[in-house]
Design a protein around this motif. Structure first.
Motif, PDB file in Angstrom:
ATOM      1  N   ASP A 239    -103.955  58.839   6.558  1.00 22.22           N
ATOM      2  CA  ASP A 239    -103.853  60.284   6.383  1.00 22.22           C
ATOM      3  C   ASP A 239    -104.517  60.746   5.096  1.00 22.22           C
ATOM      4  OD1 ASP A 239    -102.015  61.084   8.688  1.00 22.22           O
ATOM      5  OD2 ASP A 239    -100.881  59.462   7.747  1.00 22.22           O
ATOM      6  N   ALA A 240    -104.611  59.861   4.119  1.00 21.97           N
ATOM      7  CA  ALA A 240    -105.236  60.214   2.846  1.00 21.97           C
ATOM      8  C   ALA A 240    -105.559  58.941   2.081  1.00 21.97           C
ATOM      9  CB  ALA A 240    -104.313  61.108   2.014  1.00 21.97           C
ATOM     10  N   VAL A 241    -106.461  59.085   1.121  1.00 23.75           N
ATOM     11  CA  VAL A 241    -106.785  57.997   0.206  1.00 23.75           C
ATOM     12  C   VAL A 241    -106.554  58.487  -1.213  1.00 23.75           C
ATOM     13  CG1 VAL A 241    -109.229  58.648   0.220  1.00 23.75           C
ATOM     14  CG2 VAL A 241    -108.565  56.373  -0.581  1.00 23.75           C
ATOM     15  N   LEU A 242    -105.921  57.651  -2.031  1.00 24.82           N
ATOM     16  CA  LEU A 242    -105.664  57.956  -3.439  1.00 24.82           C
ATOM     17  C   LEU A 242    -106.460  56.987  -4.292  1.00 24.82           C
ATOM     18  CD1 LEU A 242    -103.855  59.351  -5.717  1.00 24.82           C
ATOM     19  CD2 LEU A 242    -102.378  57.362  -5.476  1.00 24.82           C
ATOM     20  N   THR A 243    -107.322  57.508  -5.156  1.00 22.06           N
ATOM     21  CA  THR A 243    -108.064  56.670  -6.100  1.00 22.06           C
ATOM     22  C   THR A 243    -107.536  56.936  -7.501  1.00 22.06           C
ATOM     23  OG1 THR A 243    -109.775  58.396  -6.143  1.00 22.06           O
ATOM     24  CG2 THR A 243    -110.177  56.471  -4.741  1.00 22.06           C
ATOM     25  N   SER A 244    -107.226  55.880  -8.218  1.00 19.57           N
ATOM     26  CA  SER A 244    -106.642  56.018  -9.557  1.00 19.57           C
ATOM     27  C   SER A 244    -107.598  55.467 -10.604  1.00 19.57           C
ATOM     28  CB  SER A 244    -105.303  55.259  -9.620  1.00 19.57           C
ATOM     29  OG  SER A 244    -104.693  55.416 -10.890  1.00 19.57           O
ATOM     30  N   SER A 245    -107.770  56.201 -11.690  1.00 21.94           N
ATOM     31  CA  SER A 245    -108.685  55.762 -12.746  1.00 21.94           C
ATOM     32  C   SER A 245    -108.153  56.187 -14.109  1.00 21.94           C
ATOM     33  CB  SER A 245    -110.074  56.389 -12.530  1.00 21.94           C
ATOM     34  OG  SER A 245    -110.039  57.801 -12.703  1.00 21.94           O
ATOM     35  N   PRO A 246    -108.604  55.539 -15.210  1.00 22.85           N
ATOM     36  CA  PRO A 246    -109.711  54.613 -15.324  1.00 22.85           C
ATOM     37  C   PRO A 246    -109.473  53.272 -14.631  1.00 22.85           C
ATOM     38  CG  PRO A 246    -109.097  55.564 -17.466  1.00 22.85           C
ATOM     39  CD  PRO A 246    -108.005  55.870 -16.521  1.00 22.85           C
ATOM     40  N   PRO A 247    -110.561  52.504 -14.379  1.00 25.81           N
ATOM     41  CA  PRO A 247    -111.958  52.844 -14.626  1.00 25.81           C
ATOM     42  C   PRO A 247    -112.410  53.984 -13.721  1.00 25.81           C
ATOM     43  CG  PRO A 247    -111.807  50.833 -13.322  1.00 25.81           C
ATOM     44  CD  PRO A 247    -110.410  51.172 -13.736  1.00 25.81           C
ATOM     45  N   HIS A 248    -113.128  54.956 -14.282  1.00 28.37           N
ATOM     46  CA  HIS A 248    -113.497  56.142 -13.519  1.00 28.37           C
ATOM     47  C   HIS A 248    -114.528  55.854 -12.441  1.00 28.37           C
ATOM     48  CE1 HIS A 248    -110.953  58.710 -15.810  1.00 28.37           C
ATOM     49  NE2 HIS A 248    -111.594  58.519 -16.948  1.00 28.37           N
ATOM     50  N   SER A 249    -115.154  54.687 -12.480  1.00 32.43           N
ATOM     51  CA  SER A 249    -116.042  54.304 -11.371  1.00 32.43           C
ATOM     52  C   SER A 249    -115.264  54.221 -10.067  1.00 32.43           C
ATOM     53  CB  SER A 249    -116.723  52.968 -11.676  1.00 32.43           C
ATOM     54  OG  SER A 249    -115.761  51.961 -11.935  1.00 32.43           O
ATOM     55  N   THR A 250    -113.956  53.997 -10.142  1.00 31.07           N
ATOM     56  CA  THR A 250    -113.126  53.958  -8.936  1.00 31.07           C
ATOM     57  C   THR A 250    -113.173  55.294  -8.202  1.00 31.07           C
ATOM     58  OG1 THR A 250    -111.656  52.342  -9.966  1.00 31.07           O
ATOM     59  CG2 THR A 250    -110.794  53.520  -8.058  1.00 31.07           C
ATOM     60  N   GLN A 251    -113.335  56.397  -8.929  1.00 35.59           N
ATOM     61  CA  GLN A 251    -113.405  57.705  -8.276  1.00 35.59           C
ATOM     62  C   GLN A 251    -114.658  57.830  -7.414  1.00 35.59           C
ATOM     63  OE1 GLN A 251    -110.831  59.361  -8.207  1.00 35.59           O
ATOM     64  NE2 GLN A 251    -109.683  58.778 -10.039  1.00 35.59           N
ATOM     65  N   LEU A 252    -115.698  57.084  -7.720  1.00 38.87           N
ATOM     66  CA  LEU A 252    -116.905  57.123  -6.896  1.00 38.87           C
ATOM     67  C   LEU A 252    -116.653  56.481  -5.533  1.00 38.87           C
ATOM     68  CD1 LEU A 252    -119.673  56.285  -9.532  1.00 38.87           C
ATOM     69  CD2 LEU A 252    -118.702  58.506  -8.891  1.00 38.87           C
ATOM     70  N   ILE A 253    -115.656  55.615  -5.444  1.00 38.40           N
ATOM     71  CA  ILE A 253    -115.259  55.066  -4.148  1.00 38.40           C
ATOM     72  C   ILE A 253    -114.672  56.174  -3.283  1.00 38.40           C
ATOM     73  CG2 ILE A 253    -113.756  53.419  -2.966  1.00 38.40           C
ATOM     74  CD1 ILE A 253    -113.816  51.715  -5.524  1.00 38.40           C
ATOM     75  N   GLY A 254    -113.793  56.973  -3.884  1.00 34.15           N
ATOM     76  CA  GLY A 254    -113.222  58.096  -3.150  1.00 34.15           C
ATOM     77  C   GLY A 254    -114.295  59.073  -2.709  1.00 34.15           C
ATOM     78  N   LEU A 255    -115.271  59.320  -3.578  1.00 36.69           N
ATOM     79  CA  LEU A 255    -116.366  60.226  -3.248  1.00 36.69           C
ATOM     80  C   LEU A 255    -117.148  59.706  -2.050  1.00 36.69           C
ATOM     81  CD1 LEU A 255    -118.006  62.751  -4.107  1.00 36.69           C
ATOM     82  CD2 LEU A 255    -119.349  61.246  -5.591  1.00 36.69           C
ATOM     83  N   ALA A 256    -117.420  58.407  -2.022  1.00 36.18           N
ATOM     84  CA  ALA A 256    -118.159  57.815  -0.901  1.00 36.18           C
ATOM     85  C   ALA A 256    -117.354  57.875   0.392  1.00 36.18           C
ATOM     86  CB  ALA A 256    -118.534  56.370  -1.235  1.00 36.18           C
ATOM     87  N   LEU A 257    -116.049  57.605   0.312  1.00 40.51           N
ATOM     88  CA  LEU A 257    -115.209  57.640   1.515  1.00 40.51           C
ATOM     89  C   LEU A 257    -115.100  59.057   2.065  1.00 40.51           C
ATOM     90  CD1 LEU A 257    -112.330  55.209   0.454  1.00 40.51           C
ATOM     91  CD2 LEU A 257    -114.252  54.744   1.987  1.00 40.51           C
ATOM     92  N   LYS A 258    -115.063  60.027   1.165  1.00 39.43           N
ATOM     93  CA  LYS A 258    -115.015  61.428   1.590  1.00 39.43           C
ATOM     94  C   LYS A 258    -116.278  61.793   2.358  1.00 39.43           C
ATOM     95  CE  LYS A 258    -113.448  65.707   1.533  1.00 39.43           C
ATOM     96  NZ  LYS A 258    -112.196  66.106   2.208  1.00 39.43           N
ATOM     97  N   LYS A 259    -117.429  61.385   1.848  1.00 39.37           N
ATOM     98  CA  LYS A 259    -118.702  61.737   2.472  1.00 39.37           C
ATOM     99  C   LYS A 259    -118.925  60.976   3.780  1.00 39.37           C
ATOM    100  CE  LYS A 259    -121.114  63.082  -1.778  1.00 39.37           C
ATOM    101  NZ  LYS A 259    -122.255  62.797  -2.690  1.00 39.37           N
ATOM    102  N   ARG A 260    -118.518  59.705   3.828  1.00 34.67           N
ATOM    103  CA  ARG A 260    -118.797  58.884   5.011  1.00 34.67           C
ATOM    104  C   ARG A 260    -117.826  59.142   6.154  1.00 34.67           C
ATOM    105  NH1 ARG A 260    -120.016  52.831   2.496  1.00 34.67           N
ATOM    106  NH2 ARG A 260    -121.556  53.497   0.928  1.00 34.67           N
ATOM    107  N   TYR A 261    -116.550  59.291   5.813  1.00 38.11           N
ATOM    108  CA  TYR A 261    -115.522  59.325   6.860  1.00 38.11           C
ATOM    109  C   TYR A 261    -114.710  60.618   6.872  1.00 38.11           C
ATOM    110  CZ  TYR A 261    -116.556  54.336   6.391  1.00 38.11           C
ATOM    111  OH  TYR A 261    -117.192  53.118   6.289  1.00 38.11           O
ATOM    112  N   GLY A 262    -114.897  61.473   5.899  1.00 38.22           N
ATOM    113  CA  GLY A 262    -114.136  62.714   5.860  1.00 38.22           C
ATOM    114  C   GLY A 262    -112.663  62.528   5.562  1.00 38.22           C
TER     115      GLY A 262
END
Length: 292
Positions: free
Chosen positions: A138-161
């Motif tokens: 239902d949702a994905v939670l990305t926790s940072s630092p490291p703030h590069s982890t937030q780029l994972i959330g960004l990619a998942l948002k773009k690829r899978y919505g």
């Protein structure tokens, strides 16, 4: 509700960074949230601090998936001969060593937003495998630092919505040691661009204080206050079951966490000195627990 939690710092990692996400996952099941955690394999990752005891707090119902990673810290140790890796605030780094200044420069201008970005590809493959197998979240939670982890959330948002909650425990480009990285103008621009992309694309942004909300809200004119949620760090009652025995012969002030060379603690120490001057009858004691 099924929540996918992506966090680099997870037991056996210790220190402040692991506490917030671990406690989320510990207590969310009581609210009907089923958590799956993706984190780094401790044999492959790089932790500044270890705390094996925290593993006991992971609920048995929570599935933890550990992945490989590709990071430069092995090479860093070989080149410098150091056993410890540098970490937030660089409290274990020397400000006067040319070698350390060089590696800080490389860190700030080559590894953007941070050296743990090499973990991202491994996480994205793991998530793709889960989704191919028919799992849904239902949702994905990305926790940072490291703030590069937030780029994972960004990619998942773009690829899978996927609905994406970005939890930022600290500021990003304004973090207290940012000036120590000696970023060039292009590197600074790229870091700030990543930061804006994350803040603009995340469905919700969780922060730990009103001041961090104010700071991040000002990063883009596209941002609205409604997507930011201040969720302060609290405490877990189960951690305070043992009886407390404060000293009776003194006023004890305890600081827990890192104190780096670049922390400005002069005002605090001056205030303590003034307190002792005004109240000489009070035995004032300071205690520091953590890396100093």
């Amino acid at each position: 509700m099924r929540l996918l939690v992506i966090t680099y710092y997870w037991p056996p990692s210790g220190g402040a960074g692991v506490q917030r996400t671990l406690k989320f996952v510990k207590h969310l099941p009581s609210f009907g949230v089923e958590c799956t955690v993706i984190t780094v394999d401790p044999d492959r990752g790089a932790y500044p601090v270890l705390d094996e005891s925290l593993a006991a707090e992971i609920p048995a119902s929570v599935r933890v998936i550990r992945t490989d990673t590709s990071e430069p810290f092995g090479s860093y140790k070989k080149l410098t001969g150091r056993q410890q890796i540098p970490y937030g605030g660089f409290a274990n780094e020397s400000k006067t060593s040319f070698q350390q200044r060089f590696f800080k420069f490389v860190r700030g201008n080559v590894f953007i937003p941070d050296p743990r970005r090499g973990w991202n590809a491994h996480v994205l493959r793991a998530v793709a495998g889960l989704l191919r197998a028919g799992e849904t979240f239902d949702a994905v939670l990305t926790s940072s630092p490291p703030h590069s982890t937030q780029l994972i959330g960004l990619a998942l948002k773009k690829r899978y919505g996927l609905r994406w909650l970005a939890d930022l425990r600290d500021p990003w480009t304004d973090i207290y040691y940012s000036k120590e990285l000696n970023q060039t103008a292009p590197a600074r621009w790229l870091d700030e661009w990543y930061e804006r992309q994350v803040l603009e694309q995340a469905d919700e942004v969780l922060v730990t204080s009103p001041d961090t909300k104010r700071l991040l809200l000002g990063k883009s004119a596209k941002l609205t206050a409604g997507k930011f949620h201040v969720l302060p760090n609290g405490y877990d009652e189960s951690d305070f079951r043992e009886p407390s025995a404060p000293p009776t012969d003194s006023l004890l002030i305890t600081h827990t966490g890192t104190i780096s060379e670049i922390y400005h603690i002069e005002l605090f120490l001056a205030a303590c000195g003034e307190c002792s001057r005004r109240h000489p009858d009070v035995n004032l004691r300071l205690r520091f627990v953590g890396k100093v």
